[in-house]
Design a protein around this motif. Structure first.
Motif, PDB file in Angstrom:
ATOM      1  N   TRP A 176       1.003  10.616 -10.590  1.00 51.04           N
ATOM      2  CA  TRP A 176      -0.399  10.538 -11.394  1.00 51.04           C
ATOM      3  C   TRP A 176      -0.795  11.565 -11.944  1.00 51.04           C
ATOM      4  O   TRP A 176      -0.888  11.587 -13.431  1.00 51.04           O
ATOM      5  CB  TRP A 176      -1.541  10.023 -11.075  1.00 51.04           C
ATOM      6  N   PRO A 177      -0.482  12.806 -11.903  1.00 48.70           N
ATOM      7  CA  PRO A 177      -0.334  14.030 -12.404  1.00 48.70           C
ATOM      8  C   PRO A 177       0.818  13.881 -14.612  1.00 48.70           C
ATOM      9  O   PRO A 177       0.465  14.387 -15.158  1.00 48.70           O
ATOM     10  CB  PRO A 177       0.360  15.348 -11.735  1.00 48.70           C
TER      11      PRO A 177
ATOM     12  N   LYS B  46      -1.064  11.097 -16.257  1.00 51.45           N
ATOM     13  CA  LYS B  46      -1.790  12.013 -16.929  1.00 51.45           C
ATOM     14  C   LYS B  46      -1.181  12.262 -17.789  1.00 51.45           C
ATOM     15  O   LYS B  46      -2.113  12.751 -18.995  1.00 51.45           O
ATOM     16  CB  LYS B  46      -3.016  12.120 -16.199  1.00 51.45           C
TER      17      LYS B  46
ATOM     18  N   GLU C 267      -6.760   7.559 -16.490  1.00 52.31           N
ATOM     19  CA  GLU C 267      -6.287   6.766 -14.426  1.00 52.31           C
ATOM     20  C   GLU C 267      -7.652   5.356 -14.442  1.00 52.31           C
ATOM     21  O   GLU C 267      -6.480   4.690 -13.839  1.00 52.31           O
ATOM     22  CB  GLU C 267      -7.552   7.457 -13.456  1.00 52.31           C
TER      23      GLU C 267
ATOM     24  N   LEU D  38       2.292   1.886  -2.978  1.00 46.93           N
ATOM     25  CA  LEU D  38       1.280   2.656  -4.283  1.00 46.93           C
ATOM     26  C   LEU D  38       1.018   3.690  -4.292  1.00 46.93           C
ATOM     27  O   LEU D  38       1.091   4.850  -5.103  1.00 46.93           O
ATOM     28  CB  LEU D  38      -0.407   1.123  -4.321  1.00 46.93           C
ATOM     29  N   GLN D  39       1.184   3.774  -3.492  1.00 44.28           N
ATOM     30  CA  GLN D  39       0.330   5.648  -2.654  1.00 44.28           C
ATOM     31  C   GLN D  39       1.755   6.259  -3.406  1.00 44.28           C
ATOM     32  O   GLN D  39       1.664   7.257  -3.624  1.00 44.28           O
ATOM     33  CB  GLN D  39       0.703   5.916  -0.743  1.00 44.28           C
TER      34      GLN D  39
ATOM     35  N   GLN E 124      -4.212   3.285 -13.291  1.00 46.60           N
ATOM     36  CA  GLN E 124      -4.695   1.803 -12.321  1.00 46.60           C
ATOM     37  C   GLN E 124      -4.249   0.590 -12.994  1.00 46.60           C
ATOM     38  O   GLN E 124      -3.798   0.217 -11.910  1.00 46.60           O
ATOM     39  CB  GLN E 124      -6.056   2.030 -11.780  1.00 46.60           C
TER      40      GLN E 124
ATOM     41  N   LYS F 294       1.359  -1.567   0.175  1.00 50.45           N
ATOM     42  CA  LYS F 294      -0.224  -0.219  -0.234  1.00 50.45           C
ATOM     43  C   LYS F 294       0.625   1.016  -0.143  1.00 50.45           C
ATOM     44  O   LYS F 294       0.482   2.000  -0.750  1.00 50.45           O
ATOM     45  CB  LYS F 294      -0.779  -0.216   1.074  1.00 50.45           C
TER      46      LYS F 294
ATOM     47  N   LEU G  11      -0.801  -0.042 -11.821  1.00 44.80           N
ATOM     48  CA  LEU G  11      -0.476  -0.460 -10.764  1.00 44.80           C
ATOM     49  C   LEU G  11      -0.533  -1.220 -11.011  1.00 44.80           C
ATOM     50  O   LEU G  11      -0.135  -2.465 -10.303  1.00 44.80           O
ATOM     51  CB  LEU G  11      -1.104   1.316 -10.052  1.00 44.80           C
TER      52      LEU G  11
ATOM     53  N   TYR H  71       1.551   6.685  -6.838  1.00 48.51           N
ATOM     54  CA  TYR H  71       0.574   7.158  -7.231  1.00 48.51           C
ATOM     55  C   TYR H  71       0.540   9.023  -7.215  1.00 48.51           C
ATOM     56  O   TYR H  71      -0.150   9.069  -7.884  1.00 48.51           O
ATOM     57  CB  TYR H  71      -0.940   6.716  -6.002  1.00 48.51           C
ATOM     58  N   LYS H  72       1.621   9.315  -6.473  1.00 48.16           N
ATOM     59  CA  LYS H  72       1.915  10.613  -6.357  1.00 48.16           C
ATOM     60  C   LYS H  72       2.520  11.032  -7.506  1.00 48.16           C
ATOM     61  O   LYS H  72       2.504  12.171  -7.788  1.00 48.16           O
ATOM     62  CB  LYS H  72       3.673  10.911  -5.714  1.00 48.16           C
TER      63      LYS H  72
END
Lengths: 174, 710
Positions: free
Chosen positions: A17-18, A21, A35, A10-11, A39, A7, A42, A14-15
């Motif tokens: 993500w921008p 994107k 997204e 993954l956190q 995901q 977890k 991931l 996830y940072k």
């Protein structure tokens, strides 16, 4: 990797993500799809890392970015010939067959999602979290592990029937 | 499929079979393809379950990620939010928690100030230091406790406090804790239950100040309409009964205008696909450029050129009237084509004018209902309706709750706004002077944008007009020049033929006298022969003279590659050069036997000049001729040299070259103009869902003929 470390990892990812994107959008992917793709990448990353003999040669971010690229082109089915896509995977140390199987397993998720909340919880707790039947019985408010186990078979049976009918339906459509 | 197999396969796969059972099963497996398939399927289901679990984790991480990113604005917006909820003792913060709609939050039931915390439910504890603080619970509920939210014995509490929090959001937890979902005798559908209790440092219970409120933001996968907030009360059997339902009012969360997207659906994606700049400034200006003024002429550029009335210098050559008429006809044809393209008319259609969107998409409108994700969603729908008055409902009711405006939209017949209404998104307080200022600012903004656009269009139209006038002038000059040149060449060639005939017939004067003393002017025959370019015998008194014309043909290879194609004859006897016509790249122009010619074939397209030359001929059938690319300067040099070498006073060819250059440039200008128009049309179709200018295509004709024949 235990659940908690996973977890945290993954956190951390996830940072990014921008960045992903922006990258996907520059490839013509709609932000609503982006997204989902991220995901999915991931998930693939997590699953691949769980394999004993898998060696990550690039930074996790680049691995995920590469998978995103593959997934997007694979999904949009344009621009890139299959060969080039597979090369993309080879660079990431991912076998083509493995990826194809992953895409198949993804379809199985739909099956798991349509067999009812309780069944879903039971199967994901058992196969995903690796909880014991006793724990699961406790969690789901069942009398004991035997009841939970019998329920598990029923859920599996349900899933198999649904999967078989789905395969039949998709064959008919062909 | 039999259930037996499921069990045994499961046992086999998880290694629960004894050795004998296993060997037995494997034997069966070898011979039974059906069983093999089933085994494979079951394995896939395990993987599917594993994956579903991983997906859950990834999704919850994602949800948390988006929530954490929101804490900034929550802290910033607290003063506003506190005012809005003043009437409710405990309000739920219910808003889009991220840019993705499905991340939106809602809340169902809440148990507040319960004397007893819910049994068998894990408790989370936070400490509060007396200032605005945000907490994030295990399941991702955002809890915001603002400064001055707590009361002790009716007085604001300033010290430290301990917050106890319990939550039951999934079915399993709710059942395990024995929580009921009954409201008296009705069964409720729930999206979560919570308990919240605050104690002062010294242990005494604190109350929430109803004037301030505490905010919860609960992430859910799906927004269910009609959800309400209930208060939980234990009845005599210690079962919770849910009472006093309050409709949930979501508080719109102000987001900075720069983070919002008010473009029509698909606009940005279209530009992305075309790999156009991602700069907002560029995208705004292109969006504005799509604005259509009613019955607009695309560039107000209808050039009504004066007809050529000055024919004085042509009058001298009356004998070649037909020649001149042809030229004039050609000229006027070109004019019609140009003006047809320039007078596109837009029929009226419903649309949301870009100026009216861009005028509020401005940081001045931060902290209004327009600067919210909620309105962003509505705006997307407003674009689809093409109803300008619908946008006005929202822009002119900035002080009203969004759901109130949504209801107005529904009464106008827009069913799709029912779901917005059901979300019950409230308002953002604005004091009146500010509101008035905003209204004025908005109106002025629209006006300014439209004026700016009109000016820009006028400037461009002027530029285009200027260029077109230049081209038109050059063309009219060229027409006059061509007519003159043709006349001159004809006269020179006729004189040459004439001189030849006279010599042969032994004449000194231009007449021949027959027996009957009828005077015949041999000019007529000579002119006829020259015009027809046919070998002709002129006889008199036993003597015969022949005006001889030889065949000359060629065909330009791939003539379609050239937008214009010219064949020049440079003769050693005539001062004037000649430009002869072609049909589909084929040239058939008999040559005068008494003249030696240099031939230049020139093709022009946007990429440059293409050239072929044939030197010193009197006749010839050349078949296919391939043109080779040549630079502009080389081409000029060669043609000027050829022109000068041929005789003492060659006609100046520089004007012709300048004109050719301009024409070449013009193809590009016109093509770019046309491309731009088409591009704008394409974007307009995305920007205005109700726009369908079918007429446009029909009007589109090619601006220039590909082949010009003289």
């Amino acid at each position: 990797m235990d659940h908690k470390t996973q977890k945290i990892e993954l956190q951390r990812l996830y940072k990014k993500w921008p960045d992903i994107k922006r990258y996907l959008r520059s490839k013509g992917c709609l932000s609503t799809d982006a997204e989902d793709i991220f995901q999915e990448a991931l998930i693939i990353y997590t699953r691949k890392c769980e394999e004993k003999d898998f060696q990550l040669d690039v930074a996790p971010f680049h691995f995920i970015k590469g998978i995103c690229k593959f997934l997007w082109y694979n999904q949009s089915r344009k621009n890139k010939p299959q060969m080039e896509l597979n090369e993309e995977l080879t660079k990431l140390n991912v076998e083509e067959d493995w990826m194809q199987k992953e895409l198949q397993f993804k379809k199985m998720e739909d099956v798991i999602n349509s067999i009812g909340e309780k069944c879903k919880e039971l199967l994901t707790s058992f196969y995903g979290l690796g909880l014991s039947m006793t724990k699961i019985a406790e969690k789901l408010g069942m009398r004991n592990d035997k009841v939970a186990k019998a329920q598990k078979y029923r859920c599996l049976q349900k899933a198999k029937e649904l999967a078989a009918s789905k395969t039949a339906a998709s064959t008919e459509n062909l | 499929m039999k259930r037996d197999n499921t069990k045994i396969i499961d046992q086999y796969l998880s290694g629960e079979l004894s050795d004998t059972e296993r060997i037995d099963f494997e034997k069966k497996l070898e011979s039974n393809a059906e069983l093999q398939k089933e085994l494979e399927l079951q394995r896939n289901i395990y993987e599917g379950a594993k994956r579903a679990n991983t997906r859950n984790t990834v999704k919850s991480v994602g949800k948390k990620h988006h929530l954490i990113n929101l804490t900034k604005w929550i802290i910033g917006g607290i003063a506003v939010i506190a005012l809005i909820v003043s009437a409710v003792y405990f309000s739920m913060q219910l808003n889009s928690t991220s840019e993705k709609e499905r991340e939106s939050t809602t809340q169902l039931q809440i148990q507040l100030k319960s004397k007893e915390l819910i049994k068998d439910l894990p408790r989370e504890v936070f400490t509060w230091s007396g200032e605005d603080t945000i907490y994030l619970s295990e399941s991702g509920v955002l809890i915001s406790v603002p400064n001055e939210a707590l009361l002790q014995n009716g007085q604001p509490y300033k010290g430290k406090a301990i917050i106890e929090w319990q939550e039951a959001v999934d079915g399993a937890t709710i059942m395990k804790s024995g929580l009921s979902t009954m409201a008296d005798s009705n069964l409720l559908e729930t999206q979560g239950m919570f308990s919240f209790r605050v104690q002062a440092e010294n242990g005494g219970l604190l109350e929430v100040d109803p004037e301030v409120g505490i905010y919860l933001q609960v992430p859910v996968d799906e927004i269910k309409p009609g959800m309400q907030l209930y208060k939980g009360e234990y009845d005599k059997d210690s079962v919770i009964n849910w009472v006093n339902p309050v409709p949930l009012e979501k508080i719109p969360v102000p987001v900075d205008m720069s983070e919002l997207d008010f473009y029509p659906r698909g606009y940005e994606d279209t530009l992305d696909k075309l790999k156009l700049s991602q700069e907002k400034e560029y995208r705004d200006s292109l969006y504005l450029a799509c604005e259509v003024f009613e019955m607009e002429s695309n560039d107000d550029q209808i050039n009504k050129e004066e007809e050529i009335t000055n024919t004085s210098n042509l009058a001298e050559h009356r004998i070649y009237d037909t020649l001149i008429e042809d030229t004039l006809y050609e000229y006027s044809e070109n004019q019609e084509e140009v003006s047809a393209v320039d007078s596109i008319q837009y029929e009226k259609f419903n649309s949301i004018p870009p100026s009216k969107v861009l005028a509020f998409w401005n940081k001045k409108f931060n902290n209004t209902i327009l600067a919210t994700r909620n309105f962003e969603k509505r705006m997307r729908e407003i674009h689809e309706t093409c109803d300008e008055s619908l946008l006005k409902l929202y822009t002119s009711n900035l002080d009203r709750p969004l759901y109130f405006i949504d209801s107005l939209a529904v009464t106008r017949g827009y069913k799709q706004f029912e779901s917005f209404f059901a979300e019950r998104v409230g308002k953002i307080e604005l004091d009146n002077p500010h509101l008035n200022k905003l209204h004025k600012f908005y109106e002025r903004g629209i006006k300014e944008l439209r004026e700016q656009l009109k000016l820009e269009r006028e400037r461009k139209a002027q530029q285009e007009r200027k260029w077109d006038n230049e081209v038109t002038t050059a063309r009219s000059e060229e027409n006059v020049r061509t007519a003159n040149r043709k006349a001159q060449a004809f006269q020179e060639e006729a004189s040459l033929n004439h001189e030849h005939v006279r010599k042969q017939l032994g004449f000194t004067q231009n007449i021949k006298i027959t027996k009957n003393t009828i005077i015949v002017n041999i000019d007529r025959e000579v002119y006829a022969a020259t015009r027809a370019r046919k070998t002709t015998k002129v006889s008199f008194n036993g003597k015969t003279s022949v005006i001889k014309y030889n065949d000359f043909t060629l065909e330009v290879a791939k003539h379609k590659n050239f937008e214009r194609l010219y064949v020049y004859l440079l003769s050693d006897k005539l001062n004037s050069y000649q430009r002869v016509g072609h049909k589909q790249g084929k040239v058939d122009y008999p040559l005068n036997d008494r003249i030696t010619y240099d031939i230049v074939v020139l093709g022009i397209n946007e990429t440059g000049y293409f050239y072929h030359e044939i030197k010193q001929i009197k006749k010839g059938t050349f078949g296919e001729v391939k043109l080779k690319s040549i630079s502009e300067s080389d081409f000029e040099k060669r043609i000027i040299t050829l022109n000068q070498n041929r005789l003492g006073r060659p006609m100046n060819i520089k004007d012709e070259l300048a004109w050719l250059k301009l024409e070449k440039e013009n193809y590009k200008v016109q093509r770019l103009r046309e491309e731009k128009r088409k591009f704008l049309e394409r974007v307009r179709k995305v920007v205005f869902p109700c726009y369908n200018n079918n007429g446009y295509k029909d009007i589109l004709i090619e601006v220039f003929p590909t082949v010009v024949t003289e």
